[in-house]
Design a protein around this motif. Structure first.
Motif, PDB file in Angstrom:
ATOM      1  N   THR A 485      -1.046  21.231 -36.325  1.00 48.19           N
ATOM      2  CA  THR A 485      -0.890  19.790 -36.109  1.00 48.19           C
ATOM      3  C   THR A 485       0.004  19.503 -34.909  1.00 48.19           C
ATOM      4  O   THR A 485      -0.260  18.586 -34.121  1.00 48.19           O
ATOM      5  CB  THR A 485      -0.320  19.114 -37.360  1.00 48.19           C
ATOM      6  OG1 THR A 485      -1.197  19.354 -38.470  1.00 48.19           O
ATOM      7  CG2 THR A 485      -0.183  17.612 -37.156  1.00 48.19           C
ATOM      8  N   VAL A 486       1.055  20.285 -34.743  1.00 53.47           N
ATOM      9  CA  VAL A 486       1.957  20.103 -33.609  1.00 53.47           C
ATOM     10  C   VAL A 486       1.219  20.418 -32.304  1.00 53.47           C
ATOM     11  O   VAL A 486       1.403  19.722 -31.288  1.00 53.47           O
ATOM     12  CB  VAL A 486       3.213  20.986 -33.750  1.00 53.47           C
ATOM     13  CG1 VAL A 486       4.077  20.908 -32.490  1.00 53.47           C
ATOM     14  CG2 VAL A 486       4.023  20.569 -34.970  1.00 53.47           C
ATOM     15  N   SER A 487       0.387  21.450 -32.308  1.00 50.83           N
ATOM     16  CA  SER A 487      -0.398  21.789 -31.116  1.00 50.83           C
ATOM     17  C   SER A 487      -1.355  20.648 -30.766  1.00 50.83           C
ATOM     18  O   SER A 487      -1.492  20.277 -29.589  1.00 50.83           O
ATOM     19  CB  SER A 487      -1.181  23.080 -31.345  1.00 50.83           C
ATOM     20  OG  SER A 487      -0.323  24.185 -31.536  1.00 50.83           O
ATOM     21  N   MET A 488      -2.009  20.084 -31.772  1.00 53.21           N
ATOM     22  CA  MET A 488      -2.909  18.962 -31.532  1.00 53.21           C
ATOM     23  C   MET A 488      -2.131  17.751 -31.017  1.00 53.21           C
ATOM     24  O   MET A 488      -2.584  17.044 -30.100  1.00 53.21           O
ATOM     25  CB  MET A 488      -3.659  18.619 -32.818  1.00 53.21           C
ATOM     26  CG  MET A 488      -4.625  19.720 -33.274  1.00 53.21           C
ATOM     27  SD  MET A 488      -5.321  19.404 -34.918  1.00 53.21           S
ATOM     28  CE  MET A 488      -6.185  17.872 -34.638  1.00 53.21           C
ATOM     29  N   ALA A 489      -0.952  17.539 -31.590  1.00 57.68           N
ATOM     30  CA  ALA A 489      -0.120  16.425 -31.129  1.00 57.68           C
ATOM     31  C   ALA A 489       0.292  16.618 -29.677  1.00 57.68           C
ATOM     32  O   ALA A 489       0.396  15.646 -28.911  1.00 57.68           O
ATOM     33  CB  ALA A 489       1.118  16.295 -32.015  1.00 57.68           C
ATOM     34  N   ALA A 490       0.500  17.860 -29.273  1.00 61.62           N
ATOM     35  CA  ALA A 490       0.884  18.140 -27.886  1.00 61.62           C
ATOM     36  C   ALA A 490      -0.235  17.761 -26.924  1.00 61.62           C
ATOM     37  O   ALA A 490       0.017  17.179 -25.859  1.00 61.62           O
ATOM     38  CB  ALA A 490       1.226  19.621 -27.733  1.00 61.62           C
ATOM     39  N   PRO A 569       5.884   1.557 -29.869  1.00 62.73           N
ATOM     40  CA  PRO A 569       5.595   1.648 -31.310  1.00 62.73           C
ATOM     41  C   PRO A 569       4.096   1.649 -31.607  1.00 62.73           C
ATOM     42  O   PRO A 569       3.646   2.365 -32.507  1.00 62.73           O
ATOM     43  CB  PRO A 569       6.263   0.385 -31.880  1.00 62.73           C
ATOM     44  CG  PRO A 569       7.287   0.002 -30.876  1.00 62.73           C
ATOM     45  CD  PRO A 569       6.717   0.382 -29.552  1.00 62.73           C
ATOM     46  N   LEU A 570       3.325   0.858 -30.860  1.00 64.38           N
ATOM     47  CA  LEU A 570       1.880   0.822 -31.080  1.00 64.38           C
ATOM     48  C   LEU A 570       1.251   2.163 -30.736  1.00 64.38           C
ATOM     49  O   LEU A 570       0.329   2.631 -31.427  1.00 64.38           O
ATOM     50  CB  LEU A 570       1.257  -0.295 -30.236  1.00 64.38           C
ATOM     51  CG  LEU A 570      -0.228  -0.575 -30.452  1.00 64.38           C
ATOM     52  CD1 LEU A 570      -0.507  -0.914 -31.912  1.00 64.38           C
ATOM     53  CD2 LEU A 570      -0.684  -1.719 -29.551  1.00 64.38           C
ATOM     54  N   THR A 571       1.733   2.817 -29.689  1.00 58.98           N
ATOM     55  CA  THR A 571       1.242   4.147 -29.334  1.00 58.98           C
ATOM     56  C   THR A 571       1.543   5.148 -30.442  1.00 58.98           C
ATOM     57  O   THR A 571       0.679   5.963 -30.811  1.00 58.98           O
ATOM     58  CB  THR A 571       1.892   4.620 -28.017  1.00 58.98           C
ATOM     59  OG1 THR A 571       1.579   3.692 -26.975  1.00 58.98           O
ATOM     60  CG2 THR A 571       1.379   5.992 -27.626  1.00 58.98           C
ATOM     61  N   VAL A 572       2.758   5.100 -30.979  1.00 53.03           N
ATOM     62  CA  VAL A 572       3.138   6.014 -32.054  1.00 53.03           C
ATOM     63  C   VAL A 572       2.268   5.781 -33.290  1.00 53.03           C
ATOM     64  O   VAL A 572       1.805   6.732 -33.937  1.00 53.03           O
ATOM     65  CB  VAL A 572       4.631   5.834 -32.406  1.00 53.03           C
ATOM     66  CG1 VAL A 572       4.992   6.627 -33.658  1.00 53.03           C
ATOM     67  CG2 VAL A 572       5.501   6.262 -31.228  1.00 53.03           C
ATOM     68  N   ILE A 573       2.019   4.511 -33.634  1.00 54.00           N
ATOM     69  CA  ILE A 573       1.183   4.190 -34.795  1.00 54.00           C
ATOM     70  C   ILE A 573      -0.215   4.773 -34.624  1.00 54.00           C
ATOM     71  O   ILE A 573      -0.754   5.431 -35.531  1.00 54.00           O
ATOM     72  CB  ILE A 573       1.110   2.658 -34.990  1.00 54.00           C
ATOM     73  CG1 ILE A 573       2.457   2.113 -35.451  1.00 54.00           C
ATOM     74  CG2 ILE A 573       0.010   2.287 -35.997  1.00 54.00           C
ATOM     75  CD1 ILE A 573       2.518   0.592 -35.470  1.00 54.00           C
ATOM     76  N   CYS A 574      -0.824   4.541 -33.456  1.00 48.49           N
ATOM     77  CA  CYS A 574      -2.202   4.989 -33.246  1.00 48.49           C
ATOM     78  C   CYS A 574      -2.303   6.505 -33.180  1.00 48.49           C
ATOM     79  O   CYS A 574      -3.237   7.103 -33.745  1.00 48.49           O
ATOM     80  CB  CYS A 574      -2.754   4.361 -31.970  1.00 48.49           C
ATOM     81  SG  CYS A 574      -3.031   2.587 -32.093  1.00 48.49           S
ATOM     82  N   LEU A 575      -1.355   7.165 -32.512  1.00 47.85           N
ATOM     83  CA  LEU A 575      -1.386   8.626 -32.444  1.00 47.85           C
ATOM     84  C   LEU A 575      -1.187   9.239 -33.828  1.00 47.85           C
ATOM     85  O   LEU A 575      -1.839  10.236 -34.172  1.00 47.85           O
ATOM     86  CB  LEU A 575      -0.307   9.129 -31.494  1.00 47.85           C
ATOM     87  CG  LEU A 575      -0.591   9.029 -29.993  1.00 47.85           C
ATOM     88  CD1 LEU A 575       0.574   9.586 -29.193  1.00 47.85           C
ATOM     89  CD2 LEU A 575      -1.868   9.776 -29.633  1.00 47.85           C
ATOM     90  N   THR A 576      -0.312   8.646 -34.623  1.00 44.34           N
ATOM     91  CA  THR A 576      -0.089   9.160 -35.982  1.00 44.34           C
ATOM     92  C   THR A 576      -1.348   9.029 -36.825  1.00 44.34           C
ATOM     93  O   THR A 576      -1.760   9.979 -37.523  1.00 44.34           O
ATOM     94  CB  THR A 576       1.072   8.398 -36.652  1.00 44.34           C
ATOM     95  OG1 THR A 576       2.254   8.537 -35.856  1.00 44.34           O
ATOM     96  CG2 THR A 576       1.328   8.933 -38.047  1.00 44.34           C
ATOM     97  N   LEU A 577      -1.994   7.870 -36.776  1.00 39.33           N
ATOM     98  CA  LEU A 577      -3.243   7.679 -37.517  1.00 39.33           C
ATOM     99  C   LEU A 577      -4.317   8.645 -37.031  1.00 39.33           C
ATOM    100  O   LEU A 577      -5.079   9.201 -37.837  1.00 39.33           O
ATOM    101  CB  LEU A 577      -3.724   6.239 -37.357  1.00 39.33           C
ATOM    102  CG  LEU A 577      -2.886   5.160 -38.051  1.00 39.33           C
ATOM    103  CD1 LEU A 577      -3.375   3.776 -37.653  1.00 39.33           C
ATOM    104  CD2 LEU A 577      -2.964   5.325 -39.568  1.00 39.33           C
TER     105      LEU A 577
END
Length: 588
Positions: A485-490, A569-577
């Motif tokens: 998951t961390v690799s995908m987040a990167a 914050p909107l970027t964080v919300i969308c990336l998390t989803l």
């Protein structure tokens, strides 16, 4: 590391720098990459230009033509009227309805078009709700970006990602493949914007009665013609303030003078002023002053009633940035004259022909109808205001909307390839004369087509030479110990960061080959990673460099930091989803 990998990575680094610094147009940079790959022997000419044969290029070109037809159909006017009618007079309700309709519209029209066409309605809704327009304009731009992520044709980035997927031997994206996760992000984003973003969205200026696009103050110059009513009169006697004009300076025989209210004007004086568009026109009509553009109106004679005004904004990738109107020979190039410039935060008097143009400048231009109409499809200047042109009747508009929807559904159901259905619809509307051939070619964003086709081929070169695998191993080597998951987040975060100096499509096409090359090491499906990067590229909320955000930058009187504060914050919300639900829609 092989010589070929070094060459490809060096070209990639140069491309990112040139994209970020905007030293050259994006199409020139892209074509130069292909030339370099062929000259170095990494690609054959056939391989270098294979991206231009991708059917996604046809889909994107067809979408541009169909979008122009939809604009002429009157459907956007109907949507604007509906928003104003049902929006209500409370800020929360009005914003909720407005953002929902904006997102739905943007799923089938480009983000920029949807934002530009709805802006007049946005300002009226803000006025009715007795709220600042800046509370609405930024959320509308964000909603258009969120809606564009829901369908294949909602944004060029999705089409670019599909083209790259095909280049890598993966299945292209279907029309509504992103609908599930797109609706999830759009709904969450709209709820956030409506109920929780007020503290982050600025309220720079209250809405005043009658405020619309075009009410912002422009920097312009008024000439005192010989024998006019203003000649020999003191500046104070003209009562410029009553018509909304502020005198900043007087230029006489090359000398700059203070605009004291007792100073008398002489024939030939140049009065540098700040005023809204309507006030400039009133100064011409009521006081006998003339708007100066240091050029004749046109190379050909036209009747007075053929002359009109329109506003256009300078976009981030415009090659006019950094140059003056005099250097550009603007009138000769575009057939229209710039009569005023609006630049947020600029208050110093200056002759507009000597001002170096900046991103976000709004130009008030005057010219023949056909010349103004041509600005609407120009990549350097985006026409904001509706320019008088032939519009479709209600019957023709209904046929246009029905044709587009039929093409979309036939392609989505797999009856025919989407490229064929959209191209057929575009041809049908041109043959029916709902769209002229000139309009069709003008609305196609050729630079974007070249960018997508060229970088698709460059992505293939990254895969073939092993450059993508080399970068993938670097990223995975650092992040894999912390989990997949961390690799995908990167990869998602890298894409979002690259969208700031580069266009969304360019960022996606740069990262996709690297992400796909890491699939085997991570033990996940390569296509899922391509989708992750493609959708991440659409999350450009943290700077105003996205064209939809740039359109609202001036009218909303925003600062750069406003987008960072509200968009993060909107970027964080969308990336998390995206990271949570990607495995649900596309099992890894």
């Amino acid at each position: 590391m092989t010589v070929e990998i070094i060459i490809v990575l060096a070209l990639l680094a140069l491309a990112i720098v040139f994209f970020a610094m905007e030293w050259l147009p994006v199409d020139i940079i892209t074509l130069s990459l292909l030339v370099a790959l062929v000259v170095s022997g990494i690609l054959t000419p056939a391989e270098a230009f294979s991206g231009f044969a991708n059917e996604m290029v046809i889909i994107l070109a067809s979408v541009f033509v169909l979008s122009s037809a939809m604009l002429k159909s009157g459907v956007m006017d109907w949507l604007s009227d509906s928003i104003r009618r049902y929006g209500g007079r409370t800020e929360t309700r009005a914003k909720g309805i407005l953002l929902t309709i904006t997102a739905a519209t943007s799923a089938f029209l480009s983000n920029t078009v949807a934002t530009a066409m709805l802006m007049p309605a946005v300002l009226r809704i803000a006025r009715d709700a007795e709220a600042s327009p800046s509370r609405f304009l930024m959320p509308v731009a964000y909603a258009s970006i969120l809606g564009g992520a829901c369908t294949l044709i909602g944004t060029s980035t999705n089409i670019a990602g599909s083209a790259m997927a095909a280049q890598l031997g993966l299945q292209p994206f279907s029309m509504f493949e992103f609908l599930g996760i797109g609706l999830l992000m759009a709904t969450s984003g709209i709820v956030w914007l409506v109920f929780f973003s007020n503290r982050l969205t600025p309220a720079h200026a209250p809405v005043e009665p009658g405020e619309e696009i075009g009410a912002q103050a422009y920097l312009s110059a008024l000439v005192v013609p010989e024998g006019s009513r203003a000649e020999g009169r003191a500046i104070g006697a003209l009562k410029l303030g009553t018509i909304g004009v502020t005198a900043l300076s007087v230029v006489r025989a090359g000398k700059r003078l203070n605009p004291h209210h007792r100073r008398k004007l002489a024939g030939g004086d140049l009065l540098i002023v700040r005023a809204p568009r309507e006030s400039l026109l009133r100064a011409e009509a009521d006081l006998g002053l003339a708007i100066d553009a240091s050029q004749h109106f046109s190379d050909r004679d036209v009747e007075h009633d053929e002359i009109a005004m329109a506003e256009a904004v300078l976009l981030a990738q415009s090659n006019l940035v950094g140059r003056t109107l005099k250097q550009l020979d603007f009138h000769r190039r575009y057939g229209v004259r710039v009569v005023a410039i609006h630049r947020p935060g600029h208050a110093r008097p200056a002759k507009i022909e000597n001002m170096r143009l900046q991103v976000g400048d709004v130009l008030l231009v005057q010219g023949a109808q056909q010349d103004l109409e041509s600005l609407r499809g120009n990549r350097n200047l985006w026409g904001l205001l509706e320019v008088e042109s032939r519009v479709l009747t209600h019957r023709q508009g209904a046929i246009t909307v029905g044709t587009v929807l039929t093409a979309v559904m036939l392609g989505a159901w797999g009856v025919l390839p989407l490229s064929i259905t959209l191209l057929s619809a575009a041809i049908a509307l041109v043959m029916a004369r709902f769209v002229t051939m000139e309009e069709a070619y003008r609305f196609i964003e050729w630079r974007l087509l070249v960018l997508i086709a060229g970088l698709t081929s460059f992505g293939g070169a990254m895969i073939e030479t092993g450059a993508a695998m080399f970068l993938a191993e670097l990223i995975v080597g650092v992040t894999l110990p912390f989990g997949v998951t961390v690799s995908m987040a990167a990869f998602a975060l890298l894409t979002v960061l690259l969208t700031q100096p580069m266009s969304n499509a360019a960022a996606a096409l740069t990262v996709i080959p690297v992400a796909a090359a890491s699939a085997e090491t991570l033990g996940v499906d390569a296509r899922a990673l391509v989708i992750l990067v493609t959708l991440s590229a659409s999350l450009s909320f943290i700077t105003p460099l996205e064209p939809a955000c740039l359109l609202v930058y001036g009218p909303g009187r925003y600062h750069f930091r406003d987008f960072v504060r509200a968009g993060l914050p909107l970027t964080v919300i969308c990336l998390t989803l995206l990271l949570i639900f990607l495995p649900v829609f596309w099992p890894l």
